[in-house]
Design a protein around this motif. Sequence first.
Motif, short mmCIF file in Angstrom:
data_model
loop_
_atom_site.label_atom_id
_atom_site.label_comp_id
_atom_site.label_asym_id
_atom_site.label_seq_id
_atom_site.Cartn_x
_atom_site.Cartn_y
_atom_site.Cartn_z
N ALA A 198 28.25 70.56 13.31
CA ALA A 198 29.40 71.41 13.64
C ALA A 198 29.95 71.02 15.00
O ALA A 198 29.19 70.78 15.95
N THR A 199 31.29 70.97 15.08
CA THR A 199 31.93 70.57 16.34
C THR A 199 33.16 71.43 16.57
O THR A 199 33.98 71.61 15.67
N ASP A 200 33.28 71.95 17.79
CA ASP A 200 34.49 72.69 18.14
C ASP A 200 35.60 71.67 18.44
O ASP A 200 35.33 70.63 19.07
N LEU A 201 36.80 71.96 17.97
CA LEU A 201 37.90 70.98 18.11
C LEU A 201 38.81 71.36 19.28
O LEU A 201 38.83 72.51 19.73
N GLU A 202 39.59 70.36 19.73
CA GLU A 202 40.53 70.60 20.82
C GLU A 202 41.54 71.66 20.39
O GLU A 202 41.94 71.71 19.24
N LYS A 203 41.93 72.47 21.35
CA LYS A 203 42.92 73.52 21.10
C LYS A 203 43.55 73.89 22.45
O LYS A 203 43.11 73.35 23.48
N ARG A 252 40.13 65.03 31.42
CA ARG A 252 39.71 63.65 31.20
C ARG A 252 38.54 63.58 30.21
O ARG A 252 38.52 62.77 29.31
N HIS A 253 37.58 64.47 30.39
CA HIS A 253 36.40 64.45 29.51
C HIS A 253 36.53 65.38 28.31
O HIS A 253 35.63 65.45 27.48
N ARG A 254 37.61 66.10 28.23
CA ARG A 254 37.87 67.04 27.12
C ARG A 254 36.68 67.99 26.92
O ARG A 254 36.04 68.01 25.88
N ARG A 255 36.42 68.75 28.00
CA ARG A 255 35.29 69.68 27.92
C ARG A 255 35.56 70.91 28.79
O ARG A 255 36.25 70.82 29.82
N LYS A 292 34.91 69.06 23.50
CA LYS A 292 35.80 69.37 22.38
C LYS A 292 36.21 68.06 21.73
O LYS A 292 36.32 67.03 22.41
N TYR A 293 36.43 68.11 20.41
CA TYR A 293 36.58 66.87 19.64
C TYR A 293 37.85 66.88 18.82
O TYR A 293 38.48 67.91 18.59
#
Length: 328
Positions: A198-203, A252-255, A292-293
């Motif tokens: 399971a992965t939370d996605l970018e939003k 930059r790291h999307r987190r 986030k992915y």
Amino acid sequence: MASASMLVTATAATPGLSEFASDVVAGLSRPGQKELPSKYLYDDVGSALFDAICLLPEYGLSRAGMRLLQHHSAEVVARLPNPVVVVELGSGSGQKTRWLLKALARRQRVNYYPIDISSSALWRGQQVVGQIDWVRVLGFVCAYLDGLRAVAARRRDGAHMLVLFLGSTIGNFDRPAGDQFLRDVRKTLQPGDALLLATDLEKPIAELLLAYDDPAGVTAAFNKNLLARINRELDGDFDLAQFDHVARYDERHRRVEMHLRSKSCQRIAIRKAGFWCHLDEGESIWTESSHKYDPEEVITMGERTGYRCAGQWIDSEWAFAQSLFFAL
Ligand SMILES: C[S@@+](CC[C@H](N)C(=O)[O-])C[C@H]1O[C@@H](n2cnc3c(N)ncnc32)[C@H](O)[C@@H]1O
């Protein structure tokens, strides 16, 4: 009809006081950004607070993961080899897993092995899934890979494994470490074994920040409990009122990063570690990352670490993916 059985097994790999103390000293002595490993957020109090976070309207991840399993467990099960044993890494209180176990128990007897460093979370999880007919539960209080290896060592000939890594817990690793973790899991598996990731996605960033900084302050309490845990277990003298909970997004790291920011210049004693920590006003301790992915990125992440993707389901209310992989 079989009755479910429950048993908790503690392995030698449970982090002890000295490991906690040395990780705290190492993280707080770092030049530049001070850090504490996020796994220490989950003592009894932290695990209870995490369960409360999962109920918050702002924390959409948990409900999204639950909805996906509620609606798609039968499809997941239809793609699995028969029989499979189920291993869950960082199972927590196992609320959403019951949907998958119920679907699987319609076709076979299920051995379910939850693995978690938090014994209280594991215990609560066993109360939930231990009620399901045809499901036998054996929990391991230990680190992910130690538990996975212990389960793999019990594998019977011909049985496949389904590894669950839910809740977007993979996001606590930075991207290279996440890849390495998936490779390490792969080394323990055999070809044809499955992994549900399971992965939370970018939003939108505002939505993400609210998920990690809710107005009721439950996430702030979860974060500050790490300092309270150091006070309790290592005889520290952190004054929690002297810290702000901060959630920030690193583009930059999307987190999302969680920090504890010192409101003043202070010196803290951690007596059982024989250590004194100095913090400047405004200086922070970094306690957790949640990466986030992008859905495609999750598939390529699996492909470059030894798996093929056999399905991906995305929640329509909160961008969140569950991806089914098979070990090559
Ligand atoms: C984000 S929570 C997710 C819980 C659950 N899977 C869910 O989806 O709600 C992460 C869980 O992993 C456990 N955990 C964290 N680090 C761990 C480690 N290194 N080894 C085993 N469990 C760990 C925590 O105690 C916690 O229960």
